[in-house]
Structures are given as C-alpha cells and as structure tokens.
Write a protein that holds these residues in place. Sequence first.
Motif, PDB file in Angstrom:
ATOM      1  N   ASP A   1     -46.658  30.849  31.860  1.00  0.00           N
ATOM      2  CA  ASP A   1     -47.939  30.284  32.628  1.00  0.00           C
ATOM      3  C   ASP A   1     -48.247  31.172  33.791  1.00  0.00           C
TER       4      ASP A   1
ATOM      5  N   SER B   1     -49.920  32.344  37.326  1.00  0.00           N
ATOM      6  CA  SER B   1     -50.666  32.425  38.763  1.00  0.00           C
ATOM      7  C   SER B   1     -50.485  33.492  39.605  1.00  0.00           C
TER       8      SER B   1
ATOM      9  N   ASP C   1     -47.734  23.368  35.828  1.00  0.00           N
ATOM     10  CA  ASP C   1     -47.480  24.842  35.334  1.00  0.00           C
ATOM     11  C   ASP C   1     -46.221  24.762  34.333  1.00  0.00           C
TER      12      ASP C   1
ATOM     13  N   GLU D   1     -44.501  30.823  35.702  1.00  0.00           N
ATOM     14  CA  GLU D   1     -43.607  29.801  35.343  1.00  0.00           C
ATOM     15  C   GLU D   1     -43.454  30.171  33.876  1.00  0.00           C
TER      16      GLU D   1
ATOM     17  N   ARG E   1     -38.886  29.686  37.209  1.00  0.00           N
ATOM     18  CA  ARG E   1     -40.250  30.400  37.918  1.00  0.00           C
ATOM     19  C   ARG E   1     -39.694  31.958  38.462  1.00  0.00           C
TER      20      ARG E   1
ATOM     21  N   ASP F   1     -47.485  23.664  30.928  1.00  0.00           N
ATOM     22  CA  ASP F   1     -48.412  24.482  30.467  1.00  0.00           C
ATOM     23  C   ASP F   1     -47.567  25.413  29.865  1.00  0.00           C
TER      24      ASP F   1
END
Length: 338
Positions: A20, A22, A110, A27, A41, A113
């Motif tokens: 995921d 950003s 996150d 993530e 992460r 997802d």
Amino acid sequence: MTTNARLSEAIGMSVSVGIDVSKASLEVCVMTKDGRFVNTRLANTRQAITAFVESLLTTGFHGPIVVESTGHYHWLIAVCAAEAGLDMRLINPLMSSKHSRAAIRKTKTDPVDARQLAVMGVTEPNLPAPWKHDAAWVAFRHRVGLLCTLEKTLQQTRASLDTHRQALAMVGVEGDALLEALAAKVHELARECVRAEKMLTRELASRADDGLNERLCSIPGISAYLAGLLELFLRTDVPGPKSWSAFIGLDISVKQSGTWQGRSRLTKRGNAYLRKRIYQGAWGAMQSNTEFRAYYDRLRAQGRGYVESLLIIARKLLRIAYALWTKGGTYNSAMMKA
C-alpha cells in the motif's frame, strides 16, 4: 524475534507481496505459504526500496508484488521491482475497491489494505500482466500527461474568454484590456501545445518498433502522434481489440434485468486522453476518407446520432489498428468490411 527477522523469514516462505503506497511510506504485507501475514513499513525512498528488492532477490522470491496505482507515488517501487526482474503487478484502484467492498468488516487502514493486495496476488484471476517499464517510460508518460493537462486548461480558458466577450457585448462594452491580454497569452499557450505535440511525436517515433508507426499511420484519421500514443499505452497480449476499447473507456455498459432493459452508455473508465484522441481520429477519418464518410452516412441514416456514429468509427479504428499491429500489413479498404 525482531520485526526484521520475522520479515526475512516470511519472505523466504512468501507466495505474494502486497504494498500500500503513500507519499512518504510503503506498507508492505508478505503472505506466506502457510497463510500467515507479516507487515512492515518502508520509507518511500530509493535506498529503502532497493534494500527491500534485494532481500526479495536473495531469497529467490518469484511471486507477484501487487501495488495499487496511487497518483505518482507508486512509480519508484514499480520501476525498482521491474528493473530487478520481479513480477510487479500494478492494479487499478477499482479492482482493489471491489475486494474491499466484499469484506465483512469495513476496516480501512494501511496494513489492512496491504494485506488485501497480498491476498489478491493469490486469489484474483484478472490481475494485469507484469509491469515491465523503466524510468524513461515513466518520464515520457508524464510528459504526455502534462500536454493533456495543458490542452484541458487551454480549452477551459478559451471557453471562459468567450463567455466574457459575450457578457461585455450584451452591455455594449468594447475593447476590454484584460480580455485582450489574456487572449494573447492563450494564443501563446496554444502555440506551445503544438510545439510540445511535435516534440512528443518525434520521441514517440524514436521509441516505436520498426515499421509499426508507419503501418498505424496508414489508417485514415490516425496521425503520427496518435499512432505513438497507441504504442505507448496499449499492449497486444490481450484477448482482442475489445480489451483496447475497455481500456480506453469506449466499451458500453449494459443494464438489464429480466425483461427490463436500461439505457446503454459509455463506461468512460480508462485512459481519457487516449479516448479523446481516438475520437478526434474518428472525426478526421470521417472528414478526409470517402469510405469512412460513407460508413458515417450509413450510420446516420440508421438513426444513429452524430457522437454515437463517431464513437462507432473510433472502435473500428481500434479494431483495424489491432489487426495491423498483430498481423502486419497496411490499411486497405477491405478492412472497412471487417
């Protein structure tokens, strides 16, 4: 066991990875053969991503890496994974949204997802083909996107200026200085758009397969720029030209239940810029080619509307382009009957 140790162990047993994306971080969720999930992460930086990719290569990972397209923030992980020869699957957010809606618990974080993306790598039968582009391709695609944005801005600004002229004319005001100054800037922007398109056309031609650009340009209405865009965005490892229509958003949505038949409409889900350009190509074919003009007139005689007729021609252009791309040759009038 530390988080890094658990992650290293999980990667060694992994069957799928979901990421995921950003702006600042990734993530990551690793799905193992025994159904476990391990999350971590990473910073969305080249250093962190390179280290992660190397860990996948070291363990001999061969499964899919599923990443949702997220603005431009997914490009770095996509390019790094593709350059390393990993099985990168870049998916449309609509596909992941379908899986989210199917979940019993409507939790959206996150880690959740990323886990969902990892599961999709194993269960989703319609994952796109592996993504295999490089940084140069990404840069060029963004230049095409910038030209698309400039064209939209130009169209909107021209419409605003026309509205302003009409408003002033209604009250008898002539010669607005602001209007004329803006009109001059718009004219200058229009010239820059033309120059940018010519530059992109040359670059598209340089990237094209030998002879393909010329074959596509033999089709009425297909310019060198449009031929280059087709080569840039479309692939031939699809079931057929209907997949191209769906990718561009020229396919028809059907609403039917029992004896009820709803009104069919364009889905308009896909590459809007390519859809606009192929529509313009259909208009050009209708205007400049007698065979396409006759086809257009037949459609209108059948009761088809102006826009609908051009959309039908646009889909025919795609079918012809697909045939020339996959089978070779150049356009001939017999293709109009196919």
